[in-house]
Design a protein around this motif. Structure first.
Motif, PDB file in Angstrom:
ATOM      1  N   HIS A  10      -7.292  -1.910   2.496  1.00 38.71           N
ATOM      2  CA  HIS A  10      -8.072  -0.665   2.365  1.00 38.71           C
ATOM      3  C   HIS A  10      -7.241   0.440   1.692  1.00 38.71           C
ATOM      4  CE1 HIS A  10     -10.904  -2.714   4.948  1.00 38.71           C
ATOM      5  NE2 HIS A  10      -9.940  -2.886   5.831  1.00 38.71           N
TER       6      HIS A  10
ATOM      7  N   ARG B  24      -5.850  -3.957  -2.468  1.00 38.95           N
ATOM      8  CA  ARG B  24      -6.664  -2.744  -2.324  1.00 38.95           C
ATOM      9  C   ARG B  24      -7.777  -2.983  -1.312  1.00 38.95           C
ATOM     10  NH1 ARG B  24      -6.782   1.794  -5.703  1.00 38.95           N
ATOM     11  NH2 ARG B  24      -5.221   1.747  -7.332  1.00 38.95           N
ATOM     12  N   LYS B  25      -8.400  -4.146  -1.414  1.00 37.71           N
ATOM     13  CA  LYS B  25      -9.516  -4.472  -0.514  1.00 37.71           C
ATOM     14  C   LYS B  25      -9.014  -4.856   0.876  1.00 37.71           C
ATOM     15  CE  LYS B  25     -13.802  -7.087  -0.420  1.00 37.71           C
ATOM     16  NZ  LYS B  25     -14.652  -8.024  -1.142  1.00 37.71           N
ATOM     17  N   SER B  26      -8.054  -5.784   0.942  1.00 35.80           N
ATOM     18  CA  SER B  26      -7.635  -6.308   2.248  1.00 35.80           C
ATOM     19  C   SER B  26      -6.905  -5.255   3.096  1.00 35.80           C
ATOM     20  CB  SER B  26      -6.777  -7.557   2.087  1.00 35.80           C
ATOM     21  OG  SER B  26      -5.555  -7.245   1.452  1.00 35.80           O
TER      22      SER B  26
ATOM     23  N   ARG C  33      -6.206   3.032  -1.364  1.00 42.09           N
ATOM     24  CA  ARG C  33      -6.819   3.855  -2.409  1.00 42.09           C
ATOM     25  C   ARG C  33      -5.717   4.608  -3.148  1.00 42.09           C
ATOM     26  NH1 ARG C  33     -10.713   6.335   1.867  1.00 42.09           N
ATOM     27  NH2 ARG C  33      -8.875   7.636   1.971  1.00 42.09           N
TER      28      ARG C  33
ATOM     29  N   ASP D 244      -2.494   6.668  -1.647  1.00 46.06           N
ATOM     30  CA  ASP D 244      -1.979   6.167  -0.373  1.00 46.06           C
ATOM     31  C   ASP D 244      -0.491   5.843  -0.509  1.00 46.06           C
ATOM     32  OD1 ASP D 244      -4.467   6.367   0.783  1.00 46.06           O
ATOM     33  OD2 ASP D 244      -4.867   4.205   0.798  1.00 46.06           O
TER      34      ASP D 244
END
Length: 127
Positions: free
Chosen positions: A114, A110-112, A116, A119
């Motif tokens: 991006h 989710r972070k690396s 959400r 998606d």
């Protein structure tokens, strides 16, 4: 490789707890070559793709053995978005409907990436 499209969705938050258990992490390292990030990326697929998933799970899955109240987990190697190595896991004990796939990788996706909820992503699954 079989391609399956899906949408990112939030899970129950229990994946983090289970993915941090030593009983699982050492076996994932042996089978995948990495210790998965402590959590799973939940991907909602179309019901029409469930037969494909069942077929792959029945033919190509490996078993991560549970113990002491922790259930077995089946895994099938897959890539997310063509370049993120990981696996789809199928816990024997789950509260998710079967159209929710849980993907594990070495990093928090989710972070690396991006990502959400909502998606669109593509899984390339080893056949």
């Amino acid at each position: 490789m079989m391609k399956i499209n899906g949408l990112i969705t939030s899970g129950s938050g229990k994946g983090e707890y289970f993915m941090s258990q030593d009983i699982y992490t050492s076996q994932f390292k042996d089978k995948l070559g990495f210790i998965p990030f402590k959590g799973t990326l939940n991907i909602l697929i179309e019901k029409e793709d469930l037969d494909k998933i069942h077929s792959i799970k029945n033919k190509n899955s490996e078993v991560i053995k549970g113990s002491k109240g922790f259930g077995n987990v089946l895994l099938v190697e897959a890539n997310l978005q063509d370049n993120v190595k990981g696996a789809i896991i199928f816990p024997a004990k789950t509260t998710h409907p079967e159209e929710f796939l849980e993907f594990v990788a070495a990093e928090g996706l989710r972070k690396s990436l991006h990502l959400r909820d909502g998606d669109s992503v593509t899984l390339n699954i080893k056949e």
